[in-house]
Design a protein around this motif. Structure first.
Motif, PDB file in Angstrom:
ATOM      1  N   SER A 162      45.856  32.111 -13.597  1.00  0.00           N
ATOM      2  CA  SER A 162      45.649  31.303 -14.798  1.00  0.00           C
ATOM      3  C   SER A 162      44.697  31.978 -15.777  1.00  0.00           C
ATOM      4  O   SER A 162      44.561  31.542 -16.907  1.00  0.00           O
ATOM      5  CB  SER A 162      45.087  29.931 -14.402  1.00  0.00           C
ATOM      6  N   CYS A 163      44.004  33.019 -15.350  1.00  0.00           N
ATOM      7  CA  CYS A 163      43.085  33.745 -16.210  1.00  0.00           C
ATOM      8  C   CYS A 163      43.453  35.222 -16.186  1.00  0.00           C
ATOM      9  O   CYS A 163      44.001  35.719 -15.207  1.00  0.00           O
ATOM     10  CB  CYS A 163      41.637  33.564 -15.731  1.00  0.00           C
ATOM     11  N   THR A 164      43.139  35.932 -17.251  1.00  0.00           N
ATOM     12  CA  THR A 164      43.570  37.323 -17.346  1.00  0.00           C
ATOM     13  C   THR A 164      42.406  38.302 -17.321  1.00  0.00           C
ATOM     14  O   THR A 164      42.604  39.487 -17.517  1.00  0.00           O
ATOM     15  CB  THR A 164      44.374  37.541 -18.637  1.00  0.00           C
ATOM     16  N   HIS A 165      41.182  37.823 -17.098  1.00  0.00           N
ATOM     17  CA  HIS A 165      40.043  38.735 -17.048  1.00  0.00           C
ATOM     18  C   HIS A 165      40.248  39.751 -15.934  1.00  0.00           C
ATOM     19  O   HIS A 165      40.583  39.419 -14.806  1.00  0.00           O
ATOM     20  CB  HIS A 165      38.749  37.955 -16.788  1.00  0.00           C
ATOM     21  N   GLY A 166      40.048  41.008 -16.238  1.00  0.00           N
ATOM     22  CA  GLY A 166      40.194  42.048 -15.230  1.00  0.00           C
ATOM     23  C   GLY A 166      41.602  42.579 -15.098  1.00  0.00           C
ATOM     24  O   GLY A 166      41.849  43.458 -14.286  1.00  0.00           O
ATOM     25  N   LYS A 188      49.825  26.853 -21.684  1.00  0.00           N
ATOM     26  CA  LYS A 188      50.557  28.075 -22.028  1.00  0.00           C
ATOM     27  C   LYS A 188      49.661  29.136 -22.671  1.00  0.00           C
ATOM     28  O   LYS A 188      49.719  30.302 -22.312  1.00  0.00           O
ATOM     29  CB  LYS A 188      51.722  27.736 -22.972  1.00  0.00           C
ATOM     30  N   GLU A 189      48.870  28.748 -23.648  1.00  0.00           N
ATOM     31  CA  GLU A 189      47.992  29.699 -24.324  1.00  0.00           C
ATOM     32  C   GLU A 189      46.588  29.599 -23.736  1.00  0.00           C
ATOM     33  O   GLU A 189      45.982  28.532 -23.726  1.00  0.00           O
ATOM     34  CB  GLU A 189      47.955  29.419 -25.831  1.00  0.00           C
ATOM     35  N   ILE A 190      46.088  30.714 -23.260  1.00  0.00           N
ATOM     36  CA  ILE A 190      44.789  30.727 -22.581  1.00  0.00           C
ATOM     37  C   ILE A 190      43.885  31.765 -23.216  1.00  0.00           C
ATOM     38  O   ILE A 190      44.267  32.925 -23.386  1.00  0.00           O
ATOM     39  CB  ILE A 190      44.970  31.046 -21.075  1.00  0.00           C
ATOM     40  N   VAL A 191      42.682  31.332 -23.600  1.00  0.00           N
ATOM     41  CA  VAL A 191      41.651  32.253 -24.082  1.00  0.00           C
ATOM     42  C   VAL A 191      40.796  32.599 -22.862  1.00  0.00           C
ATOM     43  O   VAL A 191      39.897  31.846 -22.479  1.00  0.00           O
ATOM     44  CB  VAL A 191      40.802  31.628 -25.199  1.00  0.00           C
ATOM     45  N   SER A 192      41.078  33.727 -22.257  1.00  0.00           N
ATOM     46  CA  SER A 192      40.508  34.027 -20.944  1.00  0.00           C
ATOM     47  C   SER A 192      38.990  34.147 -20.960  1.00  0.00           C
ATOM     48  O   SER A 192      38.322  33.735 -20.013  1.00  0.00           O
ATOM     49  CB  SER A 192      41.129  35.311 -20.386  1.00  0.00           C
ATOM     50  N   GLU A 193      38.416  34.710 -22.018  1.00  0.00           N
ATOM     51  CA  GLU A 193      36.960  34.858 -22.060  1.00  0.00           C
ATOM     52  C   GLU A 193      36.263  33.503 -22.092  1.00  0.00           C
ATOM     53  O   GLU A 193      35.213  33.310 -21.471  1.00  0.00           O
ATOM     54  CB  GLU A 193      36.555  35.705 -23.263  1.00  0.00           C
ATOM     55  N   GLU A 194      36.843  32.552 -22.832  1.00  0.00           N
ATOM     56  CA  GLU A 194      36.263  31.207 -22.871  1.00  0.00           C
ATOM     57  C   GLU A 194      36.366  30.549 -21.500  1.00  0.00           C
ATOM     58  O   GLU A 194      35.423  29.894 -21.041  1.00  0.00           O
ATOM     59  CB  GLU A 194      36.968  30.357 -23.924  1.00  0.00           C
ATOM     60  N   LYS A 195      37.525  30.701 -20.863  1.00  0.00           N
ATOM     61  CA  LYS A 195      37.706  30.143 -19.526  1.00  0.00           C
ATOM     62  C   LYS A 195      36.688  30.735 -18.557  1.00  0.00           C
ATOM     63  O   LYS A 195      36.054  30.025 -17.777  1.00  0.00           O
ATOM     64  CB  LYS A 195      39.129  30.455 -19.032  1.00  0.00           C
ATOM     65  N   ARG A 196      36.537  32.035 -18.608  1.00  0.00           N
ATOM     66  CA  ARG A 196      35.644  32.711 -17.674  1.00  0.00           C
ATOM     67  C   ARG A 196      34.199  32.297 -17.900  1.00  0.00           C
ATOM     68  O   ARG A 196      33.476  32.000 -16.942  1.00  0.00           O
ATOM     69  CB  ARG A 196      35.791  34.226 -17.820  1.00  0.00           C
ATOM     70  N   LEU A 200      35.673  28.619 -15.264  1.00  0.00           N
ATOM     71  CA  LEU A 200      36.968  28.043 -14.926  1.00  0.00           C
ATOM     72  C   LEU A 200      37.961  29.068 -14.397  1.00  0.00           C
ATOM     73  O   LEU A 200      39.105  28.720 -14.103  1.00  0.00           O
ATOM     74  CB  LEU A 200      37.559  27.336 -16.156  1.00  0.00           C
ATOM     75  N   CYS A 201      37.561  30.321 -14.297  1.00  0.00           N
ATOM     76  CA  CYS A 201      38.440  31.358 -13.749  1.00  0.00           C
ATOM     77  C   CYS A 201      38.039  31.670 -12.310  1.00  0.00           C
ATOM     78  O   CYS A 201      36.852  31.667 -11.971  1.00  0.00           O
ATOM     79  CB  CYS A 201      38.340  32.643 -14.567  1.00  0.00           C
ATOM     80  N   ARG A 313      30.120  29.629 -13.159  1.00  0.00           N
ATOM     81  CA  ARG A 313      29.556  29.737 -14.506  1.00  0.00           C
ATOM     82  C   ARG A 313      28.285  30.581 -14.474  1.00  0.00           C
ATOM     83  O   ARG A 313      28.088  31.455 -15.320  1.00  0.00           O
ATOM     84  CB  ARG A 313      29.245  28.339 -15.068  1.00  0.00           C
ATOM     85  N   ARG A 314      27.417  30.324 -13.512  1.00  0.00           N
ATOM     86  CA  ARG A 314      26.193  31.108 -13.380  1.00  0.00           C
ATOM     87  C   ARG A 314      26.505  32.535 -12.945  1.00  0.00           C
ATOM     88  O   ARG A 314      25.896  33.501 -13.434  1.00  0.00           O
ATOM     89  CB  ARG A 314      25.263  30.436 -12.364  1.00  0.00           C
ATOM     90  N   LEU A 315      27.470  32.689 -12.069  1.00  0.00           N
ATOM     91  CA  LEU A 315      27.782  34.023 -11.542  1.00  0.00           C
ATOM     92  C   LEU A 315      28.326  34.962 -12.608  1.00  0.00           C
ATOM     93  O   LEU A 315      27.984  36.148 -12.616  1.00  0.00           O
ATOM     94  CB  LEU A 315      28.781  33.909 -10.389  1.00  0.00           C
ATOM     95  N   VAL A 316      29.178  34.463 -13.504  1.00  0.00           N
ATOM     96  CA  VAL A 316      29.707  35.379 -14.522  1.00  0.00           C
ATOM     97  C   VAL A 316      28.593  35.837 -15.465  1.00  0.00           C
ATOM     98  O   VAL A 316      28.616  36.977 -15.953  1.00  0.00           O
ATOM     99  CB  VAL A 316      30.872  34.740 -15.310  1.00  0.00           C
ATOM    100  N   GLU A 317      27.593  34.986 -15.697  1.00  0.00           N
ATOM    101  CA  GLU A 317      26.441  35.416 -16.494  1.00  0.00           C
ATOM    102  C   GLU A 317      25.705  36.547 -15.791  1.00  0.00           C
ATOM    103  O   GLU A 317      25.370  37.569 -16.411  1.00  0.00           O
ATOM    104  CB  GLU A 317      25.490  34.233 -16.714  1.00  0.00           C
ATOM    105  N   LEU A 318      25.450  36.342 -14.489  1.00  0.00           N
ATOM    106  CA  LEU A 318      24.713  37.353 -13.721  1.00  0.00           C
ATOM    107  C   LEU A 318      25.519  38.637 -13.572  1.00  0.00           C
ATOM    108  O   LEU A 318      24.967  39.744 -13.663  1.00  0.00           O
ATOM    109  CB  LEU A 318      24.360  36.793 -12.342  1.00  0.00           C
ATOM    110  N   LEU A 319      26.813  38.512 -13.354  1.00  0.00           N
ATOM    111  CA  LEU A 319      27.663  39.700 -13.230  1.00  0.00           C
ATOM    112  C   LEU A 319      27.648  40.532 -14.503  1.00  0.00           C
ATOM    113  O   LEU A 319      27.516  41.765 -14.465  1.00  0.00           O
ATOM    114  CB  LEU A 319      29.099  39.279 -12.899  1.00  0.00           C
TER     115      LEU A 319
END
Length: 390
Positions: A162-166, A188-196, A200-201, A313-319
Motif C-alpha cells: 500500500s506504500c511505495t517508499h523504498g 487508488k492514489e497514495i502519497v507515500s511520503e505522507e503515509k510514511r 501508516l506504512c 511514526r516515531r521510528l521513521v523520524e529516527l530512521l
C-alpha cells in the motif's frame, strides 16, 4: 517479563457461559466479508449476536473470491435448502447489543415479516460489534469463541503493497497498476511520503533490519517471516538477510510432501503463520493490520508473551535522522529502545474513545475481559502502565 506479569494470567480459559433454556427465534445466516482475519473475528461476533437474539447460527459463508481466491471454505445455504426468502440486513458497524435488540424487536414486531422470513441474513459482518459497552458475559463468550478459532486465521502480511517508499519507479508503477486492477483496493492514489511520515506504512525489510539491531537483536537471532510472498522476492529481503542470516519461512520448515497439502489453500497457509506467530518467543509486526492485532491479543491471553508494538511514526523520524547523519548509531539505538519501553505487550487496559470506535483499541488485540475476574483489570497493570480513557 516479570514474574508478576507471567503469573497474572488464568491457568485455563474462561469457563463456558452457563447453559440456558430458551426458544429459538429463527435462524441467523451470515455472509462474512473481508480478509480471513476479519471473517474470523466476524464469526466470533456473530456467535455472540446469535446468543443475544436467541437465534440458531447457520455455518457461516466465507468470502473466498474477493481476496483469498481459496477454493475451500464452509457454507450452508439454508435459505435454498428450505425454500425460504431470508430477511436481508447489513448491520451498522461498531454497534452495541442494544442496537441488535432494537433492530430485531422491530423485525419480530412485524408479524407478516416474521411469517415470511424464517431466516435473518447479515450480509456484512466486518466490525459489526462494538469493542466496548458489551455485557461481560457476552464479551467472555466472544473471547471463548475467538481463542478456540485457530482455523479462522489470516496470514501476517509484513510488507504490504500500500506504500511505495523504498521501491523503484518501476515497482511503484506496478503497485499503482495493481491498486487500480482490484476493486477491493479502495485507496487508488497514495502519497507515500505522507503515509510514511504518519506511521501508516509498513517498515521495509531494510528499515526492519536497522530497528531489530537497535533493539539489541544480534546476528544469531533466528527470525521467522510470517507472510506470503514478499513483493520483490528475495531481492527485497537481501538487507534483512545480510543482517540476520538465520531467516526462516514455512516453506523451509516443512518437507515438500507436508507442505503440498496446504499450498493451494491460502487460508491454511495463513493458519501455519498464525500458529508460529502465537508460539514465538517474541512477536514483532512491522504493520498493525488485523492479523497483527489478533496475534497480539492471543499472546496476551497466553501470558502476556512479549510483543513489541513498533511506533512507526516515531521510528521513521529516527530512521531519517540516523540515515542523514544527524543521529549516531548509539544515539539512534538508545532512542529506539526508549520509544518502546512501554510497548512490549505489558498488561494494560483497553483504550476507549467515545464516538470514535475505529480509533480506539481493538477488542481482539486486548480482550481484557478474558484476562481478569473484574471489569477494571486494575490488578493486571504493571508499574508505569497507564490507561487512556477519552
Amino acid at each position: 517479563m516479570s514474574a508478576h506479569q507471567e503469573g497474572s494470567m488464568p491457568s485455563s480459559p474462561p469457563p463456558f457461559v452457563p447453559a440456558r433454556n430458551y426458544t429459538s427465534n429463527g435462524f441467523l445466516k451470515v455472509s462474512c466479508n473481508g480478509g480471513l482475519n476479519q471473517m474470523r473475528s466476524a464469526i466470533c461476533d456473530m456467535v455472540t449476536v446469535a446468543r443475544l437474539l436467541n437465534l440458531t447460527l447457520v455455518v457461516p459463508e466465507l468470502d473466498k473470491t474477493s481476496f483469498w481466491a481459496d477454493p475451500r471454505g464452509c457454507r450452508r445455504d439454508l435459505a435454498c435448502d428450505m425454500d425460504i426468502k431470508p430477511f436481508e440486513m447489513p448491520p451498522v458497524s461498531w454497534s452495541n447489543e442494544q442496537y441488535y435488540l432494537q433492530q430485531f424487536s422491530i423485525h419480530l414486531a412485524d408479524s407478516a415479516s416474521l411469517d415470511k422470513h424464517k431466516v435473518l441474513h447479515f450480509n456484512r459482518t466486518d466490525s459489526r460489534l462494538a469493542n466496548n459497552g458489551i455485557s461481560l458475559d457476552l464479551q467472555r463468550l466472544r473471547c471463548r469463541v475467538n481463542f478456540q478459532a485457530l482455523k479462522f486465521t489470516l496470514r501476517l502480511r509484513h510488507w504490504e503493497t500500500s506504500c511505495t517508499h523504498g521501491c523503484s519507479i518501476e515497482e511503484a508503477e506496478e503497485l499503482k497498476r495493481l491498486r487500480y486492477a482490484f476493486p477491493w483496493w479502495r485507496e487508488k492514489e497514495i502519497v507515500s511520503e505522507e503515509k510514511r511520515s504518519s506511521g501508516l506504512c509498513p517498515l521495509t525489510p531494510e528499515e526492519t533490519a536497522l530497528i531489530l539491531q537497535a533493539l539489541g537483536f544480534d546476528k544469531e537471532t533466528q527470525i521467522y517471516i510470517a507472510s506470503g510472498e514478499i513483493y520483490g522476492g528475495e531481492r527485497r529481503l537481501a538487507a534483512l538477510r545480510a543482517a540476520f542470516p538465520r531467516i526462516l519461512k514455512k516453506e523451509m520448515l516443512l518437507e515438500p510432501d507436508d507442505l503440498r497439502q496446504f499450498q493451494n489453500h491460502s487460508s491454511q497457509m495463513a493458519a501455519l503463520d498464525f500458529m508460529v506467530s502465537v508460539a514465538s518467543n517474541i512477536f514483532i509486526p512491522t504493520y498493525d493490520g488485523n492479523m497483527a492485532r489478533v496475534v497480539e491479543g492471543h499472546r496476551r491471553y497466553r501470558g502476556f508473551k512479549k510483543t513489541i508494538q513498533l511506533d512507526r511514526r516515531r521510528l521513521v523520524e529516527l530512521l531519517d535522522l540516523h540515515q542523514n547523519g544527524t543521529l549516531s548509531w548509539d544515539e539512534f539505538s538508545i532512542a529506539v529502545r526508549l520509544a518502546h519501553e512501554r510497548r512490549m505487550g505489558q498488561p494494560t487496559l483497553r483504550m476507549v474513545i467515545a464516538d470514535k470506535p475505529k480509533e480506539e483499541d481493538y477488542f481482539y488485540a486486548n480482550p481484557q475481559e478474558c484476562l481478569c475476574d473484574s471489569t477494571s483489570c486494575g490488578d493486571l497493570l504493571g508499574p508505569g502502565n497507564t490507561t487512556v480513557l477519552q
